[in-house]
Scaffold this active site. Structure first.
Site, PDB file in Angstrom:
ATOM      1  N   LYS A 176       4.301   5.764   4.522  1.00  0.00           N
ATOM      2  CA  LYS A 176       4.015   4.414   4.920  1.00  0.00           C
ATOM      3  C   LYS A 176       3.827   3.884   6.364  1.00  0.00           C
ATOM      4  O   LYS A 176       3.433   2.819   6.672  1.00  0.00           O
ATOM      5  CB  LYS A 176       4.778   3.364   4.026  1.00  0.00           C
ATOM      6  CG  LYS A 176       4.678   3.601   2.393  1.00  0.00           C
ATOM      7  CD  LYS A 176       5.279   2.591   1.756  1.00  0.00           C
ATOM      8  CE  LYS A 176       5.278   3.171   0.356  1.00  0.00           C
ATOM      9  NZ  LYS A 176       6.270   2.037  -0.686  1.00  0.00           N
ATOM     10  N   ASN A 219       5.397   2.275  -6.175  1.00  0.00           N
ATOM     11  CA  ASN A 219       5.860   2.105  -7.506  1.00  0.00           C
ATOM     12  C   ASN A 219       4.842   2.530  -8.449  1.00  0.00           C
ATOM     13  O   ASN A 219       5.263   2.950  -9.583  1.00  0.00           O
ATOM     14  CB  ASN A 219       5.914   0.384  -7.615  1.00  0.00           C
ATOM     15  CG  ASN A 219       6.823   0.149  -8.831  1.00  0.00           C
ATOM     16  OD1 ASN A 219       7.447   0.874  -9.206  1.00  0.00           O
ATOM     17  ND2 ASN A 219       6.600  -1.131  -9.422  1.00  0.00           N
ATOM     18  N   ARG A 221      12.466  -3.518  -8.256  1.00  0.00           N
ATOM     19  CA  ARG A 221      10.995  -3.347  -8.740  1.00  0.00           C
ATOM     20  C   ARG A 221      10.644  -3.148  -9.749  1.00  0.00           C
ATOM     21  O   ARG A 221      11.503  -2.534 -10.370  1.00  0.00           O
ATOM     22  CB  ARG A 221      10.367  -2.077  -7.701  1.00  0.00           C
ATOM     23  CG  ARG A 221      10.668  -2.198  -6.171  1.00  0.00           C
ATOM     24  CD  ARG A 221       9.637  -3.299  -5.591  1.00  0.00           C
ATOM     25  NE  ARG A 221       8.283  -3.155  -5.864  1.00  0.00           N
ATOM     26  CZ  ARG A 221       7.430  -2.260  -5.086  1.00  0.00           C
ATOM     27  NH1 ARG A 221       7.788  -1.343  -4.062  1.00  0.00           N
ATOM     28  NH2 ARG A 221       6.231  -2.225  -5.288  1.00  0.00           N
ATOM     29  N   PRO A 258       0.724  -1.232  -0.080  1.00  0.00           N
ATOM     30  CA  PRO A 258       0.025  -0.065  -0.092  1.00  0.00           C
ATOM     31  C   PRO A 258       1.048   1.184   0.014  1.00  0.00           C
ATOM     32  O   PRO A 258       1.668   1.166   0.913  1.00  0.00           O
ATOM     33  CB  PRO A 258      -0.774  -0.060   1.373  1.00  0.00           C
ATOM     34  CG  PRO A 258      -0.803  -1.516   1.599  1.00  0.00           C
ATOM     35  CD  PRO A 258       0.286  -2.075   1.135  1.00  0.00           C
ATOM     36  N   ARG A 279      14.062  10.124  10.230  1.00  0.00           N
ATOM     37  CA  ARG A 279      14.595   9.360   9.320  1.00  0.00           C
ATOM     38  C   ARG A 279      13.988   9.498   7.897  1.00  0.00           C
ATOM     39  O   ARG A 279      14.405   9.115   6.758  1.00  0.00           O
ATOM     40  CB  ARG A 279      14.817   7.720   9.526  1.00  0.00           C
ATOM     41  CG  ARG A 279      15.707   7.726  10.758  1.00  0.00           C
ATOM     42  CD  ARG A 279      15.989   6.136  10.870  1.00  0.00           C
ATOM     43  NE  ARG A 279      14.831   5.297  10.907  1.00  0.00           N
ATOM     44  CZ  ARG A 279      14.618   4.812  12.029  1.00  0.00           C
ATOM     45  NH1 ARG A 279      14.967   5.065  13.144  1.00  0.00           N
ATOM     46  NH2 ARG A 279      13.384   3.865  12.057  1.00  0.00           N
TER      47      ARG A 279
END
Length: 299
Positions: A52, A196, A288, A2, A150
């Site tokens: 995320k 992606n 990817r 996701p 980070r």
């Protein structure tokens, strides 16, 4: 996995159905038993997303930090009052799943856990089950701040007065790197939340080669990248899916937008570019799949 818009929708779901509620927290699978014991009986005060990363903020400044990764997903269920913005999970669940909790006889609590439920959260009116996350841990405010430090700026962060600062920080981080921009857009330390699909689609929309080095991107170009990511990801939060094509570039202009018309290049290898007709190319970058138009996105 996701992308950021899904995690922001998930945060809204938790705020909607669990906000202000004292929760029973358990780990039916057993792998999170110690963490569940720390949170059991606490009140969920807020749910927040950054890229995320999902943070469920409980009282006493405790957070449940969750990164769904490739396989993580939530199920939700409850009585007729337990209505949220719908759950978000990994693509294998097609993004959203709510489980009916009322068969006509009235809600009588959550069902028996099915599968490897890492965490179960239960209120008076409903429940949520988490399976398969990459990360699931209890952290303090100080530990949460270390995680955030980070990460790059989040295009979906609240606060209009900080938007210019977030754009400038993205520009600085992108232009300080000698790596290809196709890698940098998915580097969570450069930009938090892009995966992606958004990577491929934004680069196409900006007519930028994925192999262009970050340090060669001008400030104005970086700003345009940022603005397009902000726009598309906010659309994703509202729509619950990623649609990047403009109406004039679709063969089918109806609503809802068909899956086949939602993207310019993502998963369209060999098909004609919607704008120039050149076959869309595909390869791998950073382990990817990468999709791009060799003509529209020429070096």
């Amino acid at each position: 996995m996701p992308e950021g818009h899904s995690i922001h929708r998930l945060a809204r779901q938790f705020s909607s159905v669990f906000g202000g509620e004292r929760l029973t927290v358990s780990s039916p699978q057993g792998r999170f038993a110690a963490g569940a014991a720390r949170l059991d009986g606490h009140v969920l005060e807020a749910a927040e997303a950054h890229g995320k990363q999902l943070f469920l903020h409980f009282d006493h400044d405790l957070y449940l930090r969750i990164h769904l990764g490739l396989y993580g997903a939530f199920d939700f269920g409850g009585d007729e009052t337990f209505i949220g913005s719908s759950s978000i999970g990994a693509p294998r669940r097609l993004g959203e799943q709510e489980v009916a909790g009322d068969d006509g006889a009235g809600y009588s609590g959550p069902p028996e856990p099915k599968g490897a439920v890492r965490v179960r959260l239960v209120s008076k009116h409903g429940w949520a089950d988490l399976r398969g996350p990459t990360a699931c841990e209890v952290v303090t405010e100080a530990e949460r701040q270390k995680v955030l430090a980070r990460l790059g700026p989040d295009p979906l962060a609240d606060g209009a007065d900080g938007a210019a600062g977030r754009a400038a920080e993205f520009t600085r981080r992108l232009r300080s790197k000698g790596s290809p921009v196709g890698l940098l857009l998915m580097n969570q330390e450069v930009l938090a939340g892009v995966g992606n699909v958004y990577r491929a689609e934004v680069l196409f929309r900006r007519r930028m080669s994925p192999w262009r080095l970050g340090r060669s991107v001008g400030e104005a170009e970086a700003g345009e990248l940022w603005d397009d990511v902000v726009r598309l990801m906010n659309d994703g939060v509202r729509q619950g899916r990623i649609i990047t094509t403009e109406p004039q570039d679709r063969d089918d202009t109806g609503e809802p937008v068909p899956v086949s018309e939602a993207h310019y290049v993502y998963k369209r290898t060999g098909l004609p570019c919607r704008r120039c007709g050149t076959p869309v190319a595909g390869t791998e970058m950073g382990a990817r799949k990468l999709y791009w138009c060799p003509s529209c996105q020429a070096d």
